[in-house]
Design a protein around this motif. Sequence first.
Motif, PDB file in Angstrom:
ATOM      1  N   SER A 145     -52.069   6.682  -0.340  1.00  0.00           N
ATOM      2  CA  SER A 145     -51.098   6.946   0.720  1.00  0.00           C
ATOM      3  C   SER A 145     -50.139   7.998   0.192  1.00  0.00           C
ATOM      4  O   SER A 145     -50.232   8.421  -0.963  1.00  0.00           O
TER       5      SER A 145
ATOM      6  N   PRO B  30     -47.415   1.725  -0.312  1.00  0.00           N
ATOM      7  CA  PRO B  30     -48.770   1.672   0.237  1.00  0.00           C
ATOM      8  C   PRO B  30     -49.829   2.242  -0.697  1.00  0.00           C
ATOM      9  O   PRO B  30     -50.951   1.732  -0.758  1.00  0.00           O
TER      10      PRO B  30
ATOM     11  N   SER C 292     -55.682   2.407   3.740  1.00  0.00           N
ATOM     12  CA  SER C 292     -54.452   1.947   4.394  1.00  0.00           C
ATOM     13  C   SER C 292     -54.644   1.480   5.833  1.00  0.00           C
ATOM     14  O   SER C 292     -53.675   1.079   6.477  1.00  0.00           O
TER      15      SER C 292
ATOM     16  N   ARG D 281     -48.358  -1.403   4.234  1.00  0.00           N
ATOM     17  CA  ARG D 281     -48.495  -0.069   4.841  1.00  0.00           C
ATOM     18  C   ARG D 281     -47.144   0.593   5.084  1.00  0.00           C
ATOM     19  O   ARG D 281     -47.091   1.740   5.524  1.00  0.00           O
TER      20      ARG D 281
ATOM     21  N   ILE E 256     -49.941   6.022   7.949  1.00  0.00           N
ATOM     22  CA  ILE E 256     -48.597   5.661   7.465  1.00  0.00           C
ATOM     23  C   ILE E 256     -47.557   6.119   8.480  1.00  0.00           C
ATOM     24  O   ILE E 256     -47.548   7.279   8.886  1.00  0.00           O
TER      25      ILE E 256
ATOM     26  N   VAL F 101     -52.049  -4.705  10.941  1.00  0.00           N
ATOM     27  CA  VAL F 101     -51.568  -5.084   9.618  1.00  0.00           C
ATOM     28  C   VAL F 101     -51.199  -6.561   9.578  1.00  0.00           C
ATOM     29  O   VAL F 101     -50.650  -7.110  10.545  1.00  0.00           O
TER      30      VAL F 101
END
Length: 635
Positions: A78, A83, A94, A100, A394, A453
């Motif tokens: 990331s 992350p 990710s 995250r 992200i 997530v």
Amino acid sequence: MLHQSKIQIRLIALVLLVLISLTASAQSPASKPNIVYIMADELGYFELSCVGNSNIKTPNIDRLAAQGIRFTQGLAGSSVCAPTRACLMTGKHSGHTSVRSNGGGTPLRAEEVTIASILKDVGYATGGFGKWGCGGRGSTGVPEEHGFDVFLGYYDQVHAHSYYPKYIVRNSEEVPLAGNHGLSNGDTYSHYVIFKAALDFIKANQNQPFFCYLPITPPHGIFDIPDEDPAWALYKDKDWPEQAKRYAAMVSMVDRQVGEVVTLLKQLGLTQNTVIFFCGDNGGADYFPTPDLPRGFHSANVNPETGVSFREKKGTLYEGGLRIPMMANWPGKIKGDRVSDLLWYFPDVMPTLAELAGAKVPDDIDGMSIVPELLGEQAAGRAQPQHDYLYWEIGGQTAVRMGQWKAIQPRKNRPWELYDLGRDVSEQNNLATSNSDILTKMKAYAVAAHEPVREGVFHNRAIHERDRRAKFGDSRQQANASAAPVPFPATGLIPQKQMKLVRCSSEADGANRKAVCAFDGNPVTHWHSEFQPIRHEHPYELVIDLGARRTVKGFRYLARQDNGWNGAFKACEFYVSNDPKAFGTLAVKTEFKKTKIPQDIACVPVTGRYVLVKVLSEINNGPWASAAEIGVIGD
């Protein structure tokens, strides 16, 4: 004939004994390589002298690369700290990891498997030294619950910004650092303590296979290095900005310590049975820019030989946020003087180390082993596989890599972009329209790669918050003692409990920095616009439902009540409407002062149910917005 049969039986028995012996030898702990994995925090791709940087001297790291293999397309998991570490540790990209966001202490889930846990299962001693970033104290993500026999350093990345905190953490217990007061004030340089513990770990476990993970904090954080450190002498007299000199010295300090690890392994007779990896954790930052060097004084993302640059920097999913220095060294196993353009990234580390150690990986990882590239296809017994695609997400950004093609959506609801990195590493020529069939395929990969997530949880957030405050040490304690939050008077206000958030253009991660904190009645919390991985720009908008039609007579604002000013309102407009999607007439425009006490601004009475707060500028001319409390004066 009988004699011949006896001879054949004896030969068969001898062969079986040899095979059994060889099998036992292959499975014995002595055959498992020691693994030292060093990751420097925020070190840029072009900041090492082995790639031509003339500012910073890194002879030991250069030698590690020259005698091993250096990768030109090693990519981070990331573009920011937490992350990327989760991707490294879990072998997942990710779109699948539990970490995250970059709040600092977001935890892995309790059941998640890490590199340390799979190596521990096959007899490795496991030690971590530096910055964890995969779960604050008091959570399901602490390293000692994820395979580490010992982890010394910082669990939370805010804590890790200071090299002089009053304590660091070992297996969730505080380790005091003598004479330290937080920030840059103290007698005990934390990194020295952490690095020494890593060397001690190697010595203590020299007779068994070990995994020594060194996610060290330099050169990130406050750019501090003791004046007595030999690396400072290399730069102190340079005609450079002070911070640029400190940063360079920190990198050279890391280089010296890489040399110390290599020397120790040689002294212990472990060189031939130890593989060393060295890398950065995410793309470099354009630190210390000048008019002549707009991409930073040390030009982390600019090729010093050609002047060609990676687009953007840490925090984005353009190449400047993902390209990292990456190399591996294993005398007698990895042939030296090699430069590889194999495309790989952090999720590949787990399966690679697992194969080297004879460990089993979970079924749900996204990485592939690069052992054939490291050792050669003949030694590995198979060809090096290639990724169908690589994936990142992200903070509203998404990116997919497919060979030389790179697709990126720089923000939610923005058009996708497409680049041919083989011809355009600077990502300047958007080919999305002319190659729509390729982009369609890559967008489908992105859809398949993402799942919602599922973060780990805290069972005691208080000790995690204590670690975050430890960065400031005595200065924060003194500030808190002398400057308690100012009360936010409710007199004349429409009750805040009746107010609800309709929408917000930007908010930071963390429960105490969400938009609803701007009218929760608690001055300790505050709304803050997102600042990482994406730093937005003014104006910022906040739309609030008053619960019913009200007569609005003015507004009350309270700046954040901690030690900072980032985001404190300067120019600001307020609108009132009966339609949350349409705000026509301006109720009032004002400029707030730089003060921690509540400020009122009156307006001509206007009736409506919804209020739009539009922040046009910040008190220190920064790009953020923040508010401890926003109140609406009226009936």
